[in-house]
Design a protein around this motif. Structure first.
Motif, mmCIF file in Angstrom:
data_model
loop_
_atom_site.group_PDB
_atom_site.id
_atom_site.type_symbol
_atom_site.label_atom_id
_atom_site.label_comp_id
_atom_site.label_asym_id
_atom_site.label_seq_id
_atom_site.Cartn_x
_atom_site.Cartn_y
_atom_site.Cartn_z
ATOM 1 N N HIS A 9 5.754 12.028 9.681
ATOM 2 C CA HIS A 9 7.128 12.445 9.490
ATOM 3 C C HIS A 9 8.000 12.650 10.624
ATOM 4 O O HIS A 9 9.023 11.987 10.794
ATOM 5 N N ALA A 10 7.316 13.292 11.648
ATOM 6 C CA ALA A 10 7.948 13.684 12.826
ATOM 7 C C ALA A 10 8.695 12.388 13.646
ATOM 8 O O ALA A 10 9.458 12.271 14.205
ATOM 9 N N ILE A 11 7.539 11.305 13.520
ATOM 10 C CA ILE A 11 7.736 10.176 14.275
ATOM 11 C C ILE A 11 8.864 9.045 13.488
ATOM 12 O O ILE A 11 9.638 8.409 13.539
ATOM 13 N N ARG B 85 14.946 5.149 4.237
ATOM 14 C CA ARG B 85 15.224 5.349 5.460
ATOM 15 C C ARG B 85 14.569 6.569 6.007
ATOM 16 O O ARG B 85 14.591 6.730 7.444
ATOM 17 N N GLY B 86 14.108 7.524 5.061
ATOM 18 C CA GLY B 86 13.396 8.940 5.823
ATOM 19 C C GLY B 86 12.126 8.737 6.672
ATOM 20 O O GLY B 86 11.927 9.053 7.542
ATOM 21 N N ASP B 87 11.304 7.643 5.820
ATOM 22 C CA ASP B 87 9.912 7.606 6.310
ATOM 23 C C ASP B 87 9.200 6.367 6.335
ATOM 24 O O ASP B 87 8.489 5.883 7.081
ATOM 25 N N LEU B 88 9.218 5.619 4.876
ATOM 26 C CA LEU B 88 8.476 4.510 4.712
ATOM 27 C C LEU B 88 9.141 3.341 5.021
ATOM 28 O O LEU B 88 8.590 2.208 5.152
ATOM 29 N N TYR B 89 10.549 3.517 5.106
ATOM 30 C CA TYR B 89 11.421 2.110 5.204
ATOM 31 C C TYR B 89 11.107 1.176 4.267
ATOM 32 O O TYR B 89 11.138 0.003 4.643
ATOM 33 N N LEU B 90 10.894 1.449 2.988
ATOM 34 C CA LEU B 90 10.925 0.254 2.123
ATOM 35 C C LEU B 90 12.165 0.091 1.382
ATOM 36 O O LEU B 90 12.917 0.888 1.297
ATOM 37 N N GLU C 277 0.662 -1.230 0.000
ATOM 38 C CA GLU C 277 0.111 0.034 0.087
ATOM 39 C C GLU C 277 0.764 1.017 0.210
ATOM 40 O O GLU C 277 0.706 2.000 -0.583
ATOM 41 N N PHE C 278 1.890 1.302 0.701
ATOM 42 C CA PHE C 278 2.948 2.356 0.964
ATOM 43 C C PHE C 278 3.503 2.529 -0.479
ATOM 44 O O PHE C 278 3.666 3.739 -1.064
ATOM 45 N N LEU C 279 3.986 1.233 -1.164
ATOM 46 C CA LEU C 279 4.743 1.361 -2.411
ATOM 47 C C LEU C 279 3.780 2.049 -3.391
ATOM 48 O O LEU C 279 4.177 2.799 -4.316
#
Length: 575
Positions: free
Chosen positions: A473-475, A367-372, A325-327
């Motif tokens: 994003h902050a988390i 590495r920034g947000d979705l970690y895919l 879903e993120f991708l």
């Protein structure tokens, strides 16, 4: 005695600086210029090519055909697997020599090995020439004692010792011996350049950039019309939000397909530098951009499994998440972060975006947000970019995901603040995301913070007309930093274990002990930064966490933004 020769175009879709073409024309009775539409690039599930890049290819072929016609010849576009097409035409046309440009990609090397075996069995001579890169990348490694240079600094030092690359080859003859009249399989109706629709694409191409050598040289000349700009070019100083007139050359698609010679480009740069003593220098300079390409080609050719994480000795093994879903949201430009989504829409529509825009979305996905996995991002770019270049694409994704080449994983691009630095009014976003065109500048990068009344007035209700952010994003970026720190520690532990095994001769195996230093050296390059950055990361993360926890209410929200800006601010300078 005059011969019949085939000039097999693959990359290198140009007449200028084409030593293989010059060789084909030498003492030839007939030259058969061919391009083979290989089904591999359309049917391979691991290698998808989108309509914009394929159309760029077809435009480049059509332009090449016109240039050949101006010299009394024409391009013969054939279809099928090269190792099946070539035996037939070499026999039908009584060919004595097959000429082509060297291609170092894994698929191309395997294909060319099969073709070489076939040609040998038919008594056909092969003549291949290096002209897609500045140097013969294999010779670079030989000059380095057989070792692959794994940093840009070491590569630049090596190139400085080697000296300038070969000058561009002379131009082609004004007349090229044409294919024999009535030769089998050369009818115009059978060998013309097809359309995208004829090749099975359902969508029409939408890129604003036209393929071909003619367009490449026009764009090159336009860039060099301002020698001062060429001499002072600094890639980090260019603007990722400039879209009406991109702030870079946009020559990468032409280099990818070889419509433009890298050596001609390099030669033109050196000519400018001769009259501008204070010119910029690599890696940020315009010449530096060509050296980055050369560096990635060199490392990529000599690193098995360079295009993936597993089995890649220079790539950190990171346990990335899997989230279809993120991708899909990322690829389709509906993450809820306008800066990210606008870039992805530009990619889909134009097939191109600025390098800092690429940095933004690559960091966001990994590495920034979705970690895919960076491999999933690589595949998206491979499909949609018109300049999707095998080695460069994989290298950049490893770099931005801090899997190789770059190790400061705690420097994260903010999907909010980074774009604002260049385009406070959000013109870039308004152009590519028209649903947000009436959103006030105050909220254009964070429309979910706009009061409902403002959203109604802008005719864009968040959650209805435009999505909510898929992550906080902050988390998310702090969690990404934490998980990357663990991956780096795990990588260091793997190196320590390998050292122990090597010291013991890998359970007494002399052969394994002999191979261990090579494997260990690659792993050490990957893991070298872990101990160096660990303290800095812990201190930064600890300070950020403590500061955040100490704040409450509105003050906490405001301070989180300031902390986020502090973490990400250095990324623009470093990358």
């Amino acid at each position: 005695m005059a011969e019949n020769k085939v000039m097999w175009f693959r990359k290198g879709l140009r007449l200028h600086d084409n030593p293989a073409l010059l060789e084909a024309c030498k003492d030839a009775a007939s030259v058969y210029p061919i391009y083979i539409l290989d089904p591999y690039f359309l049917t391979n599930t691991d290698y998808k090519v989108g309509v914009n890049r394929y159309n760029f290819l077809l435009e480049s072929l059509a332009d090449l055909d016109e240039s050949l016609k101006a010299r009394g010849s024409r391009l013969l576009v054939l279809r099928g697997k090269p190792e099946e097409v070539l035996p037939r035409v070499l026999k039908d046309w009584s060919i004595s020599t097959l000429c082509f440009e060297v291609d170092t990609e894994p698929y191309a090397k395997a294909r060319d090995a099969r073709v070489a075996a076939m040609a040998s069995s038919q008594g056909v001579n092969l003549r291949s020439f290096v002209s897609h890169t500045l140097y013969d990348t294999a010779s670079i490694v030989r000059r380095n004692g057989g070792k692959v240079p794994l940093t840009m600094g070491s590569f630049n030092s090596l190139v400085d010792r080697i000296g300038d690359p070969p000058a561009p080859a002379p131009g082609p003859p004004s007349a090229i011996p044409p294919p024999a009249e009535g030769a089998a399989g050369t009818a115009a109706a059978e060998t013309r350049v097809p359309t995208c629709a004829e090749m099975g694409f359902k969508d029409a191409p939408t890129s604003v950039f036209k393929g071909g050598e003619t367009a490449a040289l026009a764009r090159l000349n336009a860039a060099f019309a301002d020698p001062k700009w060429v001499a002072g070019f600094q890639k980090p100083d260019t603007n990722p939000s400039d879209f009406l007139k991109p702030s870079t050359t946009v020559l990468s698609p032409y280099l990818k397909f070889g419509c433009l010679s890298a050596r001609l480009f390099h030669h033109r740069i050196l000519e400018v530098y001769k009259t501008h003593s204070g010119h910029s220098t690599p890696p940020q300079s315009l010449r530096g951009q060509l050296l980055w390409r050369e560096f990635f080609y060199t490392v990529g050719e000599h690193t098995p499994n360079f295009q993936k994480m597993e089995g890649n000795a220079i790539c950190r093994q990171v346990p990335w998440d899997t989230n279809p879903e993120f991708l899909a949201a990322f690829k389709e430009g509906r993450t809820g972060f306008p800066w990210i989504d606008a870039i992805m829409v530009q990619l889909r529509e134009w097939g191109w975006m600025h390098h800092l825009a690429r940095h933004s979305v690559a960091c966001f996905l990994t590495r920034g947000d979705l970690y895919l996995s960076w491999e999933e991002g690589r595949d998206v770019f491979e499909e949609l970019l018109i300049d999707g270049d095998f080695f460069v694409n994989s290298a950049n994704w490893m770099w931005l995901s801090a899997s190789a080449f770059f190790n400061q994983y705690f420097r994260v691009y903010s999907p909010i603040k980074f774009g604002q630095k260049y385009d406070k009014e959000g013109k870039f976003i308004r152009n590519f995301l028209p649903v947000l065109k009436d959103m006030p500048a105050k909220y254009i990068y964070e429309p979910w913070t706009a009061p409902l009344e403002v959203q109604r007035k802008a005719k864009c209700i968040i959650g209805v007309d435009y999505p909510h952010p898929i992550v906080d994003h902050a988390i998310a970026h702090k969690e990404g930093i934490r998980r990357m720190a663990l991956a780096y520690k795990a990588g260091k532990a793997d190196v320590d274990e390998d050292d122990s095994k090597a010291a013991a001769g890998d359970n007494g195996s002399p052969a394994a002990a002999k191979k261990a230093p090579v494997k260990r050296a690659a792993k050490k390059v990957v893991a070298a930064a872990a101990s160096v950055v660990e303290k800095a990361v812990s201190a930064a993360a600890g300070a950020a966490s403590a500061a955040t926890e100490a704040l409450t209410g509105a003050k906490a929200k405001r301070q989180r933004t300031l902390l986020e800006t502090g973490v990400t601010k250095t990324a623009a300078k470093a990358e």
